[in-house]
Design an enzyme around this catalytic site. Structure first.
Site, PDB file in Angstrom:
ATOM      1  N   GLY A   1       0.798  -1.222   0.000  1.00  8.30           N
ATOM      2  CA  GLY A   1       0.000   0.000   0.000  1.00  8.30           C
ATOM      3  C   GLY A   1       0.825   1.264   0.000  1.00  8.30           C
ATOM      4  O   GLY A   1       0.520   2.212  -0.743  1.00  8.30           O
TER       5      GLY A   1
ATOM      6  N   CYS B   1      -6.518 -16.525  16.741  1.00  5.63           N
ATOM      7  CA  CYS B   1      -6.439 -15.088  17.029  1.00  5.63           C
ATOM      8  C   CYS B   1      -6.116 -14.385  15.708  1.00  5.63           C
ATOM      9  O   CYS B   1      -6.446 -14.909  14.633  1.00  5.63           O
ATOM     10  CB  CYS B   1      -5.395 -14.785  18.114  1.00  5.63           C
ATOM     11  SG  CYS B   1      -3.700 -15.168  17.627  1.00  5.63           S
TER      12      CYS B   1
ATOM     13  N   CYS C   1      -4.583  -4.923   7.988  1.00  2.00           N
ATOM     14  CA  CYS C   1      -5.501  -4.400   6.977  1.00  2.00           C
ATOM     15  C   CYS C   1      -6.562  -5.425   6.603  1.00  2.00           C
ATOM     16  O   CYS C   1      -7.698  -5.065   6.285  1.00  2.00           O
ATOM     17  CB  CYS C   1      -4.714  -3.996   5.727  1.00  2.00           C
ATOM     18  SG  CYS C   1      -3.631  -2.571   5.961  1.00  2.00           S
TER      19      CYS C   1
ATOM     20  N   SER D   1      -7.238  -8.890  -3.190  1.00  2.00           N
ATOM     21  CA  SER D   1      -7.627  -7.886  -2.201  1.00  2.00           C
ATOM     22  C   SER D   1      -6.615  -6.751  -2.092  1.00  2.00           C
ATOM     23  O   SER D   1      -6.907  -5.724  -1.485  1.00  2.00           O
ATOM     24  CB  SER D   1      -7.815  -8.541  -0.825  1.00  2.00           C
ATOM     25  OG  SER D   1      -6.599  -9.114  -0.378  1.00  2.00           O
TER      26      SER D   1
ATOM     27  N   ASP E   1       4.813  -3.430   7.172  1.00  2.00           N
ATOM     28  CA  ASP E   1       3.510  -3.538   7.840  1.00  2.00           C
ATOM     29  C   ASP E   1       3.576  -4.351   9.123  1.00  2.00           C
ATOM     30  O   ASP E   1       2.559  -4.883   9.579  1.00  2.00           O
ATOM     31  CB  ASP E   1       2.476  -4.144   6.895  1.00  2.00           C
ATOM     32  CG  ASP E   1       2.846  -5.567   6.449  1.00  2.00           C
ATOM     33  OD1 ASP E   1       3.933  -6.051   6.832  1.00  2.00           O
ATOM     34  OD2 ASP E   1       2.053  -6.183   5.722  1.00  2.00           O
ATOM     35  N   ASN E   2       4.770  -4.474   9.732  1.00  2.00           N
ATOM     36  CA  ASN E   2       4.859  -5.205  10.991  1.00  2.00           C
ATOM     37  C   ASN E   2       5.889  -4.548  11.897  1.00  2.00           C
ATOM     38  O   ASN E   2       6.834  -3.911  11.438  1.00  2.00           O
ATOM     39  CB  ASN E   2       5.196  -6.682  10.755  1.00  2.00           C
ATOM     40  CG  ASN E   2       6.578  -6.872  10.162  1.00  2.00           C
ATOM     41  OD1 ASN E   2       7.571  -6.956  10.885  1.00  2.00           O
ATOM     42  ND2 ASN E   2       6.666  -6.915   8.833  1.00  2.00           N
TER      43      ASN E   2
ATOM     44  N   LEU F   1      -5.487  -5.072  -4.695  1.00  2.00           N
ATOM     45  CA  LEU F   1      -5.583  -4.176  -5.848  1.00  2.00           C
ATOM     46  C   LEU F   1      -6.357  -2.896  -5.559  1.00  2.00           C
ATOM     47  O   LEU F   1      -6.247  -1.927  -6.309  1.00  2.00           O
ATOM     48  CB  LEU F   1      -6.219  -4.920  -7.024  1.00  2.00           C
ATOM     49  CG  LEU F   1      -5.507  -6.216  -7.449  1.00  2.00           C
ATOM     50  CD1 LEU F   1      -6.183  -6.811  -8.682  1.00  2.00           C
ATOM     51  CD2 LEU F   1      -4.024  -5.978  -7.707  1.00  2.00           C
ATOM     52  N   GLN F   2      -7.114  -2.861  -4.472  1.00  2.00           N
ATOM     53  CA  GLN F   2      -7.898  -1.678  -4.116  1.00  2.00           C
ATOM     54  C   GLN F   2      -7.005  -0.522  -3.689  1.00  2.00           C
ATOM     55  O   GLN F   2      -7.410   0.632  -3.688  1.00  2.00           O
ATOM     56  CB  GLN F   2      -8.899  -2.077  -3.017  1.00  2.00           C
ATOM     57  CG  GLN F   2      -9.361  -1.003  -2.069  1.00  2.00           C
ATOM     58  CD  GLN F   2      -8.639  -1.103  -0.725  1.00  2.00           C
ATOM     59  OE1 GLN F   2      -7.619  -1.747  -0.606  1.00  2.00           O
ATOM     60  NE2 GLN F   2      -9.180  -0.435   0.271  1.00  2.00           N
ATOM     61  N   ARG F   3      -5.728  -0.802  -3.347  1.00  2.00           N
ATOM     62  CA  ARG F   3      -4.847   0.252  -2.840  1.00  2.00           C
ATOM     63  C   ARG F   3      -3.427   0.160  -3.357  1.00  2.00           C
ATOM     64  O   ARG F   3      -2.697   1.151  -3.349  1.00  2.00           O
ATOM     65  CB  ARG F   3      -4.828   0.219  -1.301  1.00  2.00           C
ATOM     66  CG  ARG F   3      -4.234  -1.060  -0.741  1.00  2.00           C
ATOM     67  CD  ARG F   3      -4.578  -1.275   0.723  1.00  2.00           C
ATOM     68  NE  ARG F   3      -3.991  -2.525   1.232  1.00  2.00           N
ATOM     69  CZ  ARG F   3      -4.506  -3.728   1.016  1.00  2.00           C
ATOM     70  NH1 ARG F   3      -5.604  -3.857   0.308  1.00  2.00           N
ATOM     71  NH2 ARG F   3      -3.922  -4.803   1.519  1.00  2.00           N
TER      72      ARG F   3
END
Length: 382
Positions: A51, A342, A198, A79, A140-141, A81-83
């Site tokens: 992203g 979880c 996300c 999923s 992203d982590n 491709l939206q961003r």
């Protein structure tokens, strides 16, 4: 705080075709031909091709950054491709790093983009950082973000850092030895699944463009030595309110200096799996049949965002407090495997370990490896 340019200019003059391409840069005060030659000589490492990485790369390539390395171990999913705007339907299943490398070649074939399909880890971070003038962290982590901080401190490499969540984003610039770092802003490394991903919490697609583009702006300012970089300042954007604000922060004089990557290496270890792991693919295949009960140990808010159909809810604090009675009350008559889940597979593993002392000897407790993130990927398209 102004700083001198990070990069020496490349040799003059710009080739005629390149001068025409960057004509709108050449008339800018502080950039001009010399600044454009600095951009052309720059070596930039981009961590993440998702992203944030997509708009970062789009604008760095368009600006004419000479050499870019992008590192990412993930593959393109629908999923995304939206961003993640450099990927398309034709790239589904491809490594993201290779997909954005090919997209960059279509934007400007004269920019040298190297794709590294893999993770940034303690074994390659110092070498990669030392080989580049600047790092942009779109990871992203938490483990990777703190690895970036520590590798930057050890190598003296500047970092443009950013993050996004749902409708908000933030970014800052870390200059080792000349300003505060991520560990000054956020001293403690959060748990790996402290913030929903996300896949669960969602993200407003165009928000990635706002924050990623702002990160590219900061990178180009640093390369050229213009303007006031976001050093000691955390810029925060609220998409719903259409507003920016700023938090100022300073270096902590009592914080120990980073001396090695040993501490962060523990957090960056890729889990090798547990004997009680069960894959998301197997859970998807068996769901709805006999011999499988799913217990979700996450919070109410996380379950409201997404949950495995038919799963029971027993929050982790309740399991830690009551032990096996908390779980047994939620079991139906299906028998067989009891799968705890979880967000990423960490809290569910903790729940199983906590139940070891009180669960019956024949209780078949299984840990959903990768948690809801793995479930979302395995169930996509089914």
């Amino acid at each position: 705080m102004s700083i001198p340019p990070l990069v020496d200019p490349g040799p003059p003059p710009l080739p005629a075709g390149r001068a025409a391409r960057f004509a709108r840069h050449l008339t800018l005060p502080g950039v001009g031909e010399q600044g454009q030659r600095r951009i052309a000589a720059a070596r930039v490492l981009v961590i993440g091709a998702g992203g944030l990485g997509a708009p970062i790369l789009q604008y760095l390539v368009a600006a004419g950054v000479g050499r870019i390395t992008v590192i990412d171990d993930d593959r393109v999913e629908r999923s995304n491709l939206q961003r993640q705007v450099l990927h398309g339907e034709a790239d589904l299943g491809r490594p993201k790093a290779e997909s954005v490398r090919d997209a960059a070649a279509r934007l400007d074939p004269d920019v040298d983009v190297t794709a590294v399909v893999g993770r940034l880890h303690p074994g390659n971070a110092l070498e990669l950082f030392a080989a580049h003038d600047l790092v942009l962290d779109g990871s992203d982590n938490f483990a990777t973000r703190y690895l970036v901080n520590d590798a930057a401190e050890l190598t003296g490499t500047p970092v443009v850092w950013g993050g996004i969540h749902r409708f908000s984003g933030q970014l800052s610039v870390f200059l080792p030895g000349r300003g505060p770092m991520l560990r000054d802003l956020f001293p403690d490394v959060p748990d790996a699944d402290a913030i929903e991903s996300c896949a669960v919490g969602g993200v407003f697609g165009a928000l990635c463009g706002v924050v990623g583009s702002a990160m590219a702006v900061e990178a180009l300012k640093l390369i050229c030595g213009i303007g006031e970089p976001l050093v000691g300042r955390l810029a925060r954007y609220d998409a719903l309110a259409a507003g920016w604000d700023e938090l100022r922060f300073a270096a902590d004089p009592d914080r120990p200096a980073v001396m090695s990557l040993e501490e962060i290496a523990v957090l960056c270890e890729v889990p090798m799996g547990r004997p009680d792991d069960i894959s998301a693919d197997e859970v998807v295949a068996r769901l709805g049949g006999s011999g499988l009960t799913v217990i979700d140990v996450r919070t109410d808010a996380e379950r409201a965002a997404s949950a495995i159909p038919g799963s029971a809810h027993v929050p982790l604090p309740e399991i830690l407090d009551r032990g096996w009675p908390a779980v047994s009350a939620a079991l139906g008559d299906t028998g067989g495997d009891i799968v705890l889940v979880c967000q990423a597979g960490l809290r569910s593993a903790r729940a199983i370990d906590a139940l070891a002392a009180s669960a019956p000897a024949d209780a078949a407790l299984r840990n959903l490896a990768g948690g809801m993130e793995a479930w979302a990927a395995a169930s996509q398209g089914r």
